[in-house]
Scaffold this motif. Structure first.
Motif, mmCIF file in Angstrom:
data_model
loop_
_atom_site.group_PDB
_atom_site.id
_atom_site.type_symbol
_atom_site.label_atom_id
_atom_site.label_comp_id
_atom_site.label_asym_id
_atom_site.label_seq_id
_atom_site.Cartn_x
_atom_site.Cartn_y
_atom_site.Cartn_z
ATOM 1 N N ALA A 282 -8.845 -1.024 -2.330
ATOM 2 C CA ALA A 282 -7.877 -0.592 -3.218
ATOM 3 C C ALA A 282 -6.430 -1.028 -3.287
ATOM 4 O O ALA A 282 -6.105 -1.739 -4.206
ATOM 5 C CB ALA A 282 -7.988 0.967 -3.531
ATOM 6 N N ARG A 283 -6.180 -1.081 -1.991
ATOM 7 C CA ARG A 283 -4.734 -1.698 -1.933
ATOM 8 C C ARG A 283 -4.557 -3.183 -1.921
ATOM 9 O O ARG A 283 -3.844 -3.578 -2.486
ATOM 10 C CB ARG A 283 -4.249 -1.316 -0.351
ATOM 11 C CG ARG A 283 -2.860 -1.491 0.069
ATOM 12 C CD ARG A 283 -2.401 -1.066 1.356
ATOM 13 N NE ARG A 283 -3.193 -1.611 2.446
ATOM 14 C CZ ARG A 283 -3.975 -1.063 3.416
ATOM 15 N NH1 ARG A 283 -4.319 0.098 2.992
ATOM 16 N NH2 ARG A 283 -4.360 -1.777 4.235
ATOM 17 N N GLN A 284 -5.729 -3.831 -1.632
ATOM 18 C CA GLN A 284 -5.853 -5.291 -1.892
ATOM 19 C C GLN A 284 -5.963 -5.655 -3.204
ATOM 20 O O GLN A 284 -5.124 -6.600 -3.623
ATOM 21 C CB GLN A 284 -7.167 -5.832 -1.073
ATOM 22 C CG GLN A 284 -7.449 -7.202 -1.085
ATOM 23 C CD GLN A 284 -8.454 -7.808 -1.798
ATOM 24 O OE1 GLN A 284 -9.147 -7.237 -2.674
ATOM 25 N NE2 GLN A 284 -8.388 -9.282 -2.270
ATOM 26 N N LEU A 285 -6.779 -4.948 -4.023
ATOM 27 C CA LEU A 285 -6.660 -5.159 -5.484
ATOM 28 C C LEU A 285 -5.326 -4.840 -6.200
ATOM 29 O O LEU A 285 -5.110 -5.646 -7.162
ATOM 30 C CB LEU A 285 -7.963 -4.150 -6.259
ATOM 31 C CG LEU A 285 -9.098 -4.503 -5.857
ATOM 32 C CD1 LEU A 285 -10.204 -3.306 -6.324
ATOM 33 C CD2 LEU A 285 -9.625 -5.948 -6.457
ATOM 34 N N ALA A 286 -4.533 -3.910 -5.848
ATOM 35 C CA ALA A 286 -3.468 -3.495 -6.329
ATOM 36 C C ALA A 286 -2.355 -4.647 -5.810
ATOM 37 O O ALA A 286 -1.509 -5.166 -6.649
ATOM 38 C CB ALA A 286 -2.769 -2.303 -5.666
ATOM 39 N N MET A 287 -2.500 -5.315 -4.945
ATOM 40 C CA MET A 287 -1.532 -6.365 -4.287
ATOM 41 C C MET A 287 -1.983 -7.607 -4.957
ATOM 42 O O MET A 287 -0.951 -8.190 -5.549
ATOM 43 C CB MET A 287 -1.834 -6.771 -2.832
ATOM 44 C CG MET A 287 -1.473 -5.538 -1.993
ATOM 45 S SD MET A 287 -1.430 -5.924 -0.333
ATOM 46 C CE MET A 287 -0.186 -7.573 0.109
ATOM 47 N N LYS A 288 -3.086 -7.739 -5.359
ATOM 48 C CA LYS A 288 -3.527 -8.990 -6.192
ATOM 49 C C LYS A 288 -3.048 -9.047 -7.682
ATOM 50 O O LYS A 288 -2.703 -9.917 -8.144
ATOM 51 C CB LYS A 288 -5.216 -9.099 -6.139
ATOM 52 C CG LYS A 288 -5.545 -10.394 -6.584
ATOM 53 C CD LYS A 288 -7.171 -10.637 -6.046
ATOM 54 C CE LYS A 288 -7.424 -12.013 -6.193
ATOM 55 N NZ LYS A 288 -6.887 -12.928 -5.232
ATOM 56 N N SER A 289 -3.282 -7.632 -8.239
ATOM 57 C CA SER A 289 -2.745 -7.326 -9.620
ATOM 58 C C SER A 289 -1.138 -7.730 -9.713
ATOM 59 O O SER A 289 -0.520 -7.959 -10.551
ATOM 60 C CB SER A 289 -2.867 -6.052 -10.096
ATOM 61 O OG SER A 289 -2.219 -5.124 -9.575
ATOM 62 N N ASP A 290 -0.556 -7.481 -8.550
ATOM 63 C CA ASP A 290 0.986 -7.842 -8.442
ATOM 64 C C ASP A 290 1.352 -9.397 -8.100
ATOM 65 O O ASP A 290 2.589 -9.615 -7.756
ATOM 66 C CB ASP A 290 1.679 -6.909 -7.437
ATOM 67 C CG ASP A 290 1.608 -5.507 -7.620
ATOM 68 O OD1 ASP A 290 1.529 -5.226 -9.143
ATOM 69 O OD2 ASP A 290 1.831 -4.558 -7.032
#
Length: 183
Positions: free
Chosen positions: A138-146
């Motif tokens: 989830a953290r990786q996906l949030a970073m990717k969206s940023d």
């Protein structure tokens, strides 16, 4: 026609040594792959016929690893060195009692780690491992969206923490706060 020559890196290996952290790392990766596939399909393609297959595969891997940790695998699959079963469960109870108890609660069996059966301890620890992996994803996906990328070292450190405690190489579960399974 064979595209790649056989190498030592991809050659099938013999029985798993549960006290070898590198072997435990690989075993956890296999479980993690099935967990993440199931989780991704459930979130992104809940109507896909592949979801049931992914759930079945995950259950099979999860149950198999629990059985291996409990000591229900023969010498054709596991090095019989006394680590599976009661010894490994006692180590996990001592190494991460709070994590075991929170996972037992999540599984609907709220109790002290010291009171849980060996089988319940292994199910709890693997459930907690998957929760850590889900948090990292989830953290990786949030970073990717940023527009940012996560360093591969974050995944590696999470896997080192879990493989270390499960193999007995670590006396305690060592994870960064952001990778703890329950917060």
């Amino acid at each position: 026609m064979q595209q790649f020559p056989p190498t030592e890196d991809v050659k099938p290996h013999g029985p798993i040594d549960l006290t070898d952290q590198s072997s435990m790392f690989l075993v956890l990766e296999e479980l993690g792959i099935t967990h993440m596939q199931r989780e991704w399909l459930a979130a992104n393609a809940p109507d896909s016929p592949d979801l049931q297959a992914a759930e079945d595969q995950h259950k099979e891997f999860f149950d198999d690893l629990c059985g291996i940790l409990e000591g229900r695998a023969g010498e054709d699959r596991v090095v019989l060195n006394g680590w599976a079963g009661a010894k490994a469960a006692a180590h996990l109870r001592a190494a991460c009692p709070d994590v075991v108890e929170r996972a037992l609660e999540r599984l609907g069996a709220p109790q002290k780690a010291s009171d849980a059966s060996d089988a319940d301890v292994f199910r709890a620890v693997l459930t907690a491992f998957e929760a850590s992996l889900s948090r990292l994803t989830a953290r990786q996906l949030a970073m990717k969206s940023d527009g940012r990328d996560m360093s591969p070292s974050e995944y590696i450190q999470l896997m080192i923490g879990w493989s270390g405690v499960l193999s007995g190489a670590s006396e305690a579960l060592v994870l960064e706060d952001k990778d703890l399974p329950f917060r």
